[in-house]
Design an enzyme around this catalytic site. Structure first.
Site, mmCIF file in Angstrom:
data_model
loop_
_atom_site.group_PDB
_atom_site.id
_atom_site.type_symbol
_atom_site.label_atom_id
_atom_site.label_comp_id
_atom_site.label_asym_id
_atom_site.label_seq_id
_atom_site.Cartn_x
_atom_site.Cartn_y
_atom_site.Cartn_z
ATOM 1 N N ASP A 99 0.872 -1.173 0.000
ATOM 2 C CA ASP A 99 0.000 0.000 0.000
ATOM 3 C C ASP A 99 0.911 1.226 0.000
ATOM 4 O O ASP A 99 1.911 1.260 0.736
ATOM 5 C CB ASP A 99 -0.870 0.032 1.255
ATOM 6 N N HIS A 159 4.986 -7.381 -0.526
ATOM 7 C CA HIS A 159 4.691 -8.655 -1.172
ATOM 8 C C HIS A 159 5.339 -8.723 -2.555
ATOM 9 O O HIS A 159 5.682 -7.696 -3.148
ATOM 10 C CB HIS A 159 3.170 -8.813 -1.303
ATOM 11 N N SER A 260 7.654 3.822 5.484
ATOM 12 C CA SER A 260 8.814 4.357 4.801
ATOM 13 C C SER A 260 8.586 4.368 3.302
ATOM 14 O O SER A 260 7.508 4.727 2.849
ATOM 15 C CB SER A 260 10.068 3.561 5.170
#
Length: 292
Positions: A99, A159, A260
């Site tokens: 995300d 991922h 981050s």
């Protein structure tokens, strides 16, 4: 409470104040402190810290697997409910590993990329000069790069963007500058200064590419399932770690312990998927790059 939060966030959007409060501080000392504080499991510490966190951000736990946490660390590294993210199955697309908000993106030209408009950096400087990294600028020349910024309230796990093999990890210790847009417009070669890891990747059909997670103030801890140590400012080496880890598209590879940035670099032959541009919010599994 909502009005107070909005006023506070508006106040923090003032660039000079934001830069001062998030950078002109003892960054590394506060990052070490945050790492310790986030693991305290006392309920008063957790509840009060969560309340402050919500004041700073739009924390949304509606898609989290757990709703109650015994530490801030557990919330930072939370898992999602099954099915909370849809991974685009089309093999012609490389999907977002996390995300994020899309930052600077474009073409790699003469080994140069941008962290923000007018703030270039050399890919080789970011990757370092080890024997494992020297060939990458030539491999990636003419390809594409994307900057994916994770805010503190976002889901922090990352991922595999395709069916891939993780072949090697290069860890580079460094500073912990904030990586928000305000700082990226003021500190030259910021990503080349901060702690980071270079993930040497290859798709199952032989396309080489890089994913570079970059740590920041209050973060500076990265966990990769393929590496049996926690990479952070206290880690003393070795900096080169061979891997042979296969991941299916969308499979979890690791996580940040706060929020981050992840940099993605691909060789020629890719173009950005529809709607992918600076400022766009993306979710893990969303189409990011398409083979042209």
């Amino acid at each position: 409470m909502m009005k107070i939060r909005r006023r506070f966030q508006k106040w923090m959007l003032q660039e000079d104040l934001n830069f001062l409060l998030t950078n002109r501080i003892p960054r590394i000392a506060l990052t070490h402190f945050m790492g310790w504080w986030s693991k305290i499991s006392h309920p008063w510490v957790v509840k009060s810290s969560m309340a402050v966190w919500r004041l700073f951000s739009d924390l949304d736990l509606s898609d989290a697997k757990q709703k109650e946490f015994d530490s801030l660390h557990a919330c930072f590294t939370r898992e999602l409910l099954p099915g909370a993210r849809e991974v685009n199955p089309d093999p012609s697309f490389m999907t977002s590993p996390c995300d994020a908000i899309v930052g600077a993106c474009g073409q790699i030209s003469q080994g140069q990329v941008f962290q923000a408009k007018g703030f270039p950096y050399q890919l080789q400087t970011l990757l370092g000069s080890s024997e494992y990294c020297r060939h990458w600028p030539s491999v990636l020349e003419g390809g594409s790069y994307l900057t994916l910024r994770l805010t503190s309230s976002m889901y922090h796990r990352f991922h595999a963007p395709h069916d891939v093999q993780l072949q090697h990890v290069t860890y580079i210790s460094g500073d912990t500058w904030n990586v928000n847009p305000v700082t990226l417009k003021r500190v030259e070669q910021l990503f080349c200064k901060n702690e980071r890891a270079v993930l040497h990747m290859q798709t199952n059909d032989g396309v080489p590419f890089l994913i570079v997670p970059v740590a920041a103030v209050l973060v500076a801890s990265m966990r990769f399932h393929a590496v049996d140590v926690l990479l952070n400012l206290r880690y003393k080496g070795p900096n080169e770690m061979s891997c042979d880890a296969a991941y299916a598209k969308g499979q979890e590879m690791g996580w940040f312990e706060h929020g981050s940035t992840i940099l993605v670099f691909v060789p020629p032959g890719f173009e950005r998927a529809d709607g992918i541009a600076t400022g766009q919010h993306v979710r893990m599994g969303q189409a990011l790059l398409k083979r042209s």
